[in-house]
Design an enzyme around this catalytic site. Structure first.
Site, mmCIF file in Angstrom:
data_model
loop_
_atom_site.group_PDB
_atom_site.id
_atom_site.type_symbol
_atom_site.label_atom_id
_atom_site.label_comp_id
_atom_site.label_asym_id
_atom_site.label_seq_id
_atom_site.Cartn_x
_atom_site.Cartn_y
_atom_site.Cartn_z
ATOM 1 N N ARG A 129 9.095 -5.151 7.507
ATOM 2 C CA ARG A 129 7.774 -5.792 7.372
ATOM 3 C C ARG A 129 7.890 -7.290 7.653
ATOM 4 O O ARG A 129 8.812 -7.947 7.195
ATOM 5 C CB ARG A 129 7.230 -5.580 5.955
ATOM 6 C CG ARG A 129 5.975 -6.400 5.683
ATOM 7 C CD ARG A 129 5.121 -5.844 4.588
ATOM 8 N NE ARG A 129 5.776 -5.825 3.290
ATOM 9 C CZ ARG A 129 5.209 -5.308 2.197
ATOM 10 N NH1 ARG A 129 4.013 -4.751 2.259
ATOM 11 N NH2 ARG A 129 5.867 -5.323 1.053
ATOM 12 N N ARG A 138 11.539 -3.165 -7.186
ATOM 13 C CA ARG A 138 10.086 -2.931 -7.101
ATOM 14 C C ARG A 138 9.783 -1.430 -7.115
ATOM 15 O O ARG A 138 8.791 -0.993 -7.688
ATOM 16 C CB ARG A 138 9.518 -3.592 -5.841
ATOM 17 C CG ARG A 138 9.580 -5.103 -5.930
ATOM 18 C CD ARG A 138 9.201 -5.762 -4.636
ATOM 19 N NE ARG A 138 7.798 -5.616 -4.343
ATOM 20 C CZ ARG A 138 7.258 -5.768 -3.143
ATOM 21 N NH1 ARG A 138 8.017 -6.050 -2.114
ATOM 22 N NH2 ARG A 138 5.972 -5.631 -2.978
HETATM 23 P P1 ADP Z 1 1.781 -2.050 1.131
HETATM 24 O O1 ADP Z 1 0.507 -2.843 1.243
HETATM 25 O O2 ADP Z 1 1.577 -0.681 0.555
HETATM 26 O O3 ADP Z 1 2.877 -2.803 0.424
HETATM 27 P P2 ADP Z 1 1.947 -2.462 4.029
HETATM 28 O O4 ADP Z 1 0.598 -2.020 4.491
HETATM 29 O O5 ADP Z 1 2.239 -3.924 4.027
HETATM 30 O O6 ADP Z 1 2.307 -1.785 2.604
HETATM 31 O O7 ADP Z 1 3.023 -1.688 4.939
HETATM 32 C C1 ADP Z 1 4.435 -1.900 4.745
HETATM 33 C C2 ADP Z 1 5.123 -1.999 6.109
HETATM 34 O O8 ADP Z 1 5.108 -0.724 6.746
HETATM 35 C C3 ADP Z 1 4.453 -2.969 7.068
HETATM 36 O O9 ADP Z 1 5.454 -3.619 7.832
HETATM 37 C C4 ADP Z 1 3.551 -2.074 7.932
HETATM 38 O O10 ADP Z 1 3.345 -2.632 9.226
HETATM 39 C C5 ADP Z 1 4.352 -0.775 7.976
HETATM 40 N N1 ADP Z 1 3.531 0.434 7.973
HETATM 41 C C6 ADP Z 1 2.347 0.643 7.322
HETATM 42 N N2 ADP Z 1 1.878 1.896 7.539
HETATM 43 C C7 ADP Z 1 2.794 2.491 8.335
HETATM 44 C C8 ADP Z 1 2.906 3.801 8.927
HETATM 45 N N3 ADP Z 1 1.963 4.720 8.713
HETATM 46 N N4 ADP Z 1 3.989 4.058 9.685
HETATM 47 C C9 ADP Z 1 4.943 3.116 9.888
HETATM 48 N N5 ADP Z 1 4.902 1.872 9.372
HETATM 49 C C10 ADP Z 1 3.857 1.557 8.605
HETATM 50 P P1 AMP Z 2 1.989 -6.683 -3.079
HETATM 51 O O1 AMP Z 2 1.582 -7.719 -2.100
HETATM 52 O O2 AMP Z 2 0.860 -5.792 -3.502
HETATM 53 O O3 AMP Z 2 3.220 -5.919 -2.647
HETATM 54 O O4 AMP Z 2 2.406 -7.471 -4.419
HETATM 55 C C1 AMP Z 2 3.496 -8.373 -4.425
HETATM 56 C C2 AMP Z 2 3.866 -8.723 -5.871
HETATM 57 O O5 AMP Z 2 2.768 -9.371 -6.520
HETATM 58 C C3 AMP Z 2 4.218 -7.531 -6.775
HETATM 59 O O6 AMP Z 2 5.568 -7.100 -6.635
HETATM 60 C C4 AMP Z 2 3.936 -8.135 -8.156
HETATM 61 O O7 AMP Z 2 4.971 -9.016 -8.568
HETATM 62 C C5 AMP Z 2 2.693 -8.973 -7.891
HETATM 63 N N1 AMP Z 2 1.451 -8.209 -8.094
HETATM 64 C C6 AMP Z 2 0.534 -7.863 -7.154
HETATM 65 N N2 AMP Z 2 -0.468 -7.149 -7.698
HETATM 66 C C7 AMP Z 2 -0.169 -7.029 -9.027
HETATM 67 C C8 AMP Z 2 -0.793 -6.392 -10.130
HETATM 68 N N3 AMP Z 2 -1.938 -5.692 -9.991
HETATM 69 N N4 AMP Z 2 -0.191 -6.466 -11.340
HETATM 70 C C9 AMP Z 2 0.945 -7.144 -11.495
HETATM 71 N N5 AMP Z 2 1.610 -7.754 -10.508
HETATM 72 C C10 AMP Z 2 1.057 -7.704 -9.274
#
Ligand code: ADP
Ligand code: AMP
Length: 214
Positions: A127, A171
């Site tokens: 990512r 995480r």
């Molecule tokens: P989250 O918001 O659940 O933490 P992201 O939407 O940021 O996850 O996605 C995590 C990573 O995986 C990003 O680099 C994104 O571009 C990639 N990704 C998201 N959906 C897919 C998919 N269906 N297949 C492959 N890679 C994906």
């Molecule tokens: P995300 O961008 O959703 O992957 O969140 C990144 C980080 O932000 C997480 O690992 C937590 O440390 C914090 N965080 C985001 N949303 C929440 C939530 N609803 N409750 C607690 N921590 C959060």
């Protein structure tokens, strides 16, 4: 339409939430993005949140709930919203339900983007995030047009500190302990829908549209 995106970190919640927001013309509310914006702007909230985020831990509910409750009561949320990364604990889900009950509303859908842990590690290692505009890419699955530069705003894209392998494991374990129980919580409310998040991004989106309606 009021939607919650559930799923492990890296499952693709943000990727899908952005498309849902665009298609259904509702705001995308990502608590992770809100915290990162606060960190970037050097606010008190940002300073507090960073200590937890850097360790792969959750930011405490008392710092998280009020900001979401304020956000969902803003004018642009009157036709709905898509929550990405909130709720992440049962108390957060209860706080959300209580706030909505007060205004005579309920959530409509909780969409679980289901991806096994072994895929997550690859997803997060690849990512790349733009810390300026919040766009997200993947070096293999969704690369930027110019390496290291955001397609949307041209800023540098980076590997988030909390996407480093040692933090990813932490995480994931926090997810299984504290967030996965929400699947049951929303199943009991009758609003849980599950999609196979291992499919390519556009197929995951098609599955979500099939649930929400075109
Ligand atoms: P989250 O918001 O659940 O933490 P992201 O939407 O940021 O996850 O996605 C995590 C990573 O995986 C990003 O680099 C994104 O571009 C990639 N990704 C998201 N959906 C897919 C998919 N269906 N297949 C492959 N890679 C994906
Ligand atoms: P995300 O961008 O959703 O992957 O969140 C990144 C980080 O932000 C997480 O690992 C937590 O440390 C914090 N965080 C985001 N949303 C929440 C939530 N609803 N409750 C607690 N921590 C959060």
């Amino acid at each position: 339409m009021k939607i919650i995106m559930l799923g492990a970190p890296g499952a693709g919640k943000g990727t899908q939430a952005k498309q849902i927001a665009a298609k259904y013309e509702i705001p995308h509310i990502s608590t992770g993005d809100i915290f990162r914006a606060n960190i970037k702007n050097g606010t008190e909230l940002g300073k507090k949140a960073k200590t937890y985020m850097d360790q792969g831990a959750l930011v405490p509910d008392e710092l998280t709930c009020d900001l979401v409750m304020d956000r969902i009561q803003q004018e642009d949320c009157k036709n709905g919203f898509v929550l990405d990364g909130f709720p992440r604990t049962i108390p957060q889900a209860e706080a959300l339900d209580a706030a909505l009950t007060k205004i005579g509303q309920t959530m409509d859908y909780a969409i679980d983007v289901d991806v096994p842990d072994e895929n997550i590690v690859n997803r997060m290692g690849g990512r790349r995030a733009c810390l300026n505009c919040g766009a997200t890419y993947h070096v293999v699955f969704n690369p930027t047009k110019v390496e290291g530069k955001c397609d949307a705003c041209g800023s540098d894209t980076v590997l988030r500190d909390d996407d480093k392998p040692e933090t990813v494991q932490k995480r994931l374990s926090v997810y299984h302990d504290q967030t996965q129980p929400l699947i049951d919580y929303y199943q009991k409310q009758g609003i849980l829908k599950s999609v196979d998040g291992t499919q390519p991004m556009d197929q995951v989106f098609d599955a979500i549209v099939a649930i929400l309606g075109a």
